[in-house]
Design a protein around this motif. Structure first.
Motif, mmCIF file in Angstrom:
data_model
loop_
_atom_site.group_PDB
_atom_site.id
_atom_site.type_symbol
_atom_site.label_atom_id
_atom_site.label_comp_id
_atom_site.label_asym_id
_atom_site.label_seq_id
_atom_site.Cartn_x
_atom_site.Cartn_y
_atom_site.Cartn_z
ATOM 1 N N VAL A 47 -2.350 -0.817 9.968
ATOM 2 C CA VAL A 47 -2.883 0.249 8.702
ATOM 3 C C VAL A 47 -3.493 -0.123 7.648
ATOM 4 O O VAL A 47 -2.699 -1.106 6.815
ATOM 5 C CB VAL A 47 -1.449 1.109 8.363
ATOM 6 N N LEU A 48 -4.762 0.315 7.382
ATOM 7 C CA LEU A 48 -5.450 -0.124 6.223
ATOM 8 C C LEU A 48 -5.634 0.997 5.344
ATOM 9 O O LEU A 48 -5.789 2.103 5.475
ATOM 10 C CB LEU A 48 -6.965 -0.196 6.899
ATOM 11 N N ASP A 49 -5.652 0.545 4.084
ATOM 12 C CA ASP A 49 -5.978 1.505 2.969
ATOM 13 C C ASP A 49 -6.466 0.716 1.659
ATOM 14 O O ASP A 49 -6.523 -0.509 1.564
ATOM 15 C CB ASP A 49 -4.533 2.337 2.392
ATOM 16 N N ASN A 50 -6.812 1.509 0.843
ATOM 17 C CA ASN A 50 -7.628 1.046 -0.521
ATOM 18 C C ASN A 50 -6.283 0.450 -1.253
ATOM 19 O O ASN A 50 -5.300 0.983 -1.123
ATOM 20 C CB ASN A 50 -8.306 2.262 -1.176
ATOM 21 N N ASP A 51 -6.579 -0.646 -2.021
ATOM 22 C CA ASP A 51 -5.374 -1.336 -2.584
ATOM 23 C C ASP A 51 -4.965 -0.422 -3.576
ATOM 24 O O ASP A 51 -3.615 -0.547 -4.016
ATOM 25 C CB ASP A 51 -5.808 -2.798 -3.187
ATOM 26 N N ALA A 52 -5.728 0.470 -4.282
ATOM 27 C CA ALA A 52 -5.014 1.261 -5.534
ATOM 28 C C ALA A 52 -4.093 2.419 -4.773
ATOM 29 O O ALA A 52 -3.108 2.645 -5.311
ATOM 30 C CB ALA A 52 -6.186 1.883 -6.324
ATOM 31 N N ASN A 53 -4.471 2.863 -3.556
ATOM 32 C CA ASN A 53 -3.540 3.869 -2.903
ATOM 33 C C ASN A 53 -2.198 3.077 -2.674
ATOM 34 O O ASN A 53 -1.426 3.502 -2.768
ATOM 35 C CB ASN A 53 -4.259 4.417 -1.787
ATOM 36 N N ALA A 54 -2.413 1.809 -2.026
ATOM 37 C CA ALA A 54 -1.224 0.999 -1.708
ATOM 38 C C ALA A 54 -0.306 1.024 -2.768
ATOM 39 O O ALA A 54 0.936 1.012 -2.718
ATOM 40 C CB ALA A 54 -1.853 -0.380 -1.087
ATOM 41 N N ALA A 55 -1.095 0.764 -3.935
ATOM 42 C CA ALA A 55 -0.041 0.320 -4.954
ATOM 43 C C ALA A 55 0.539 1.646 -5.620
ATOM 44 O O ALA A 55 1.738 1.745 -6.119
ATOM 45 C CB ALA A 55 -0.905 -0.487 -6.269
ATOM 46 N N ALA A 56 -0.366 2.755 -5.655
ATOM 47 C CA ALA A 56 0.355 3.837 -6.044
ATOM 48 C C ALA A 56 1.489 4.197 -5.070
ATOM 49 O O ALA A 56 2.359 4.626 -5.285
ATOM 50 C CB ALA A 56 -0.584 5.254 -5.948
ATOM 51 N N TRP A 57 1.335 4.008 -3.624
ATOM 52 C CA TRP A 57 2.466 4.245 -2.640
ATOM 53 C C TRP A 57 3.743 3.191 -3.076
ATOM 54 O O TRP A 57 4.851 3.829 -2.741
ATOM 55 C CB TRP A 57 1.802 3.822 -1.339
#
Lengths: 301, 301
Positions: free
Chosen positions: A103-113
């Motif tokens: 699963v791939l995402d933007n690093d800022a989205n990952a940090a928010a998650w």
């Protein structure tokens, strides 16, 4: 969230963090390697780094990348930090036999998650994360889900415009939050202000600027005051627009929040509507910089 | 969305629109009554207005109210237009035997929800509605659901700050979008500008200001240019933050969009990030002012 370990990968421009992450976002083991910019060589290197974990049963691999990411196709559309354009990163991870699903995402989205699960005692309904580093990144968790927008580009909080026609921003626009807040803008402004006063302050870096502000150097204090006003204005807009229950500040500059957060909070409390202003908590992340890799792992639901 | 008719109620400060609304947001019959401010007297009057429809089988009642609404409790926390504070409106509708369930929401959310179903040919994933009237209202439909925030206060797009320390706003803050855009701000600014030039332009109202701008009166043109810059700045922030596929402009001032939208679009296209700027359509609502009552009816899902 399924119980068990997953592999989290936080892929930045200078280093890549990898960790075994459990369902609550806790790290069970971690390793970091330097970034190499050629995608295939990088993923090969990462596959070697995780070899010690190859006998573990993992639920999948979550990857947060600094850049513009198409989560659905598993493609990094563009990354300034990595010098990438249209890289099929998920396919490369599959080729090197990383645990599926990838699963791939933007690093800022990952940090928010990651912040949503790890950093906050109670789970907030809607969380806004601001990463205050060189620039200002952002991620949105709305009604308990990462909000990505229609092309995965949402959450660019650093590019909320707080001053129409204001200071130039690296993005090409003017008056963005990031034109005033973040290590790069603050050091640039202070350097120019010292030069104007014919004051020689070299070397000047974020750490030194922070120390000078703590010692009440007027230029350094004004660099922080400008940042505080821009942050307060942006927080006001965010609270009026999204009415979140939590705003989480993370990143290197957030650690010096004492220098700017009280002023920004004053602007928020007096500027935003009363009901949403009372409903929001603004929190500085306690942990070090593991939100990104924890959140990446938690992308595997 | 269940097939069949529901009752939609759009409750404003001067009039209340009531309509039979089908599952696609089409109005089958409608009526309007003047607003009376005493809540019980008002709901009694509405119950008389809908008596002709009493033999219809209806799926429920959806009510959009101009004010701060607690949807879950069915309470209007505060409405400046109606002069209300803590009115248990859903309970009143039940007392007067309106079709159950009774669903309450903010009128801007209802209009956004109406726009989502009615105004746009294809269903957008994420829609932002701006209602340009006396002031600037807003509603958010994110990932196909009305986004209300944690206290139902989300969507105050008129109070995005576009200019830190800018013109005073009715909300008490400075530099809000609504300080520059909307009939009230534009007429107020133009009146002051005419006075400064010792030019007598009375009466001055939104219609007259629009006509003067069309005839290239410099003060009227500048009132629209200021509004256009503020709108362009706010759209830039919205696109960078929420990456919507559609932004819908509605309300009386939106009908004169030719006077300000091209300039605002230029600011958006040059100021926002390329990927989300290319992905968004900005649309002016074609219909008259039925979005609110249609959307209210569609609150009954």
């Amino acid at each position: 969230m399924r119980k068990g370990l997953r592999l989290g990968v936080d892929l930045g421009g200078t280093s890549v963090k990898l960790a075994l992450v459990d369902e609550r976002g806790r790290l069970h083991d971690k390793v970091a390697v330097d970034t190499v910019k050629q995608p295939r060589a990088l993923v090969k290197r990462l596959s070697e780094a995780v070899r010690p974990w190859s006998n573990r049963s993992l639920l999948g691999t979550g990857v947060g990348v600094a850049g513009d990411v198409d989560s659905q196709k598993g493609v990094v559309r563009f990354s300034a930090n990595l010098g990438w354009r249209r890289v099929s990163l998920a396919a490369l991870f599959r080729k090197f036999k990383f645990p599926a699903p990838i699963v791939l995402d933007n690093d800022a989205n990952a940090a928010a998650w990651g912040g949503y699960h790890l950093e906050l005692g109670a789970r907030p309904k809607s969380l806004i994360t601001l990463t205050l580093g060189t620039g200002v990144g952002g991620g949105l968790v709305l009604n308990g889900q990462v909000y990505r927008g229609v092309t995965g580009s949402a959450g660019e909080i650093g590019h909320l415009v707080v001053q129409e026609g204001g200071d130039p921003c690296a993005c090409g626009n003017r008056g963005c939050l990031e034109s005033y807040l973040g290590a790069s803008a603050m050091v640039r402004w202070a350097r120019a202000a010292y030069a104007k006063k014919k004051q020689v302050v070299e070397p000047l870096d974020p750490k030194i600027l922070e120390q000078r502000a703590l010692r009440r150097d007027p230029v350094a204090q004004e660099a922080y005051a400008r940042a505080a006003r821009a942050l307060g204005t942006a927080l006001t807009s965010l609270v009026n627009l999204l009415n979140p229950d939590t705003i989480l500040l993370t990143g290197g500059v957030a650690r010096g929040a004492g220098l700017f957060l009280p002023q920004a909070m004053g602007i928020l409390k007096s500027g935003a509507f009363k009901t949403p202003a009372r409903a929001v908590r603004v929190v500085v992340a306690r942990g070090k910089s593991d939100l990104g890799v924890a959140g990446a792992g938690l992308l595997v639901i």
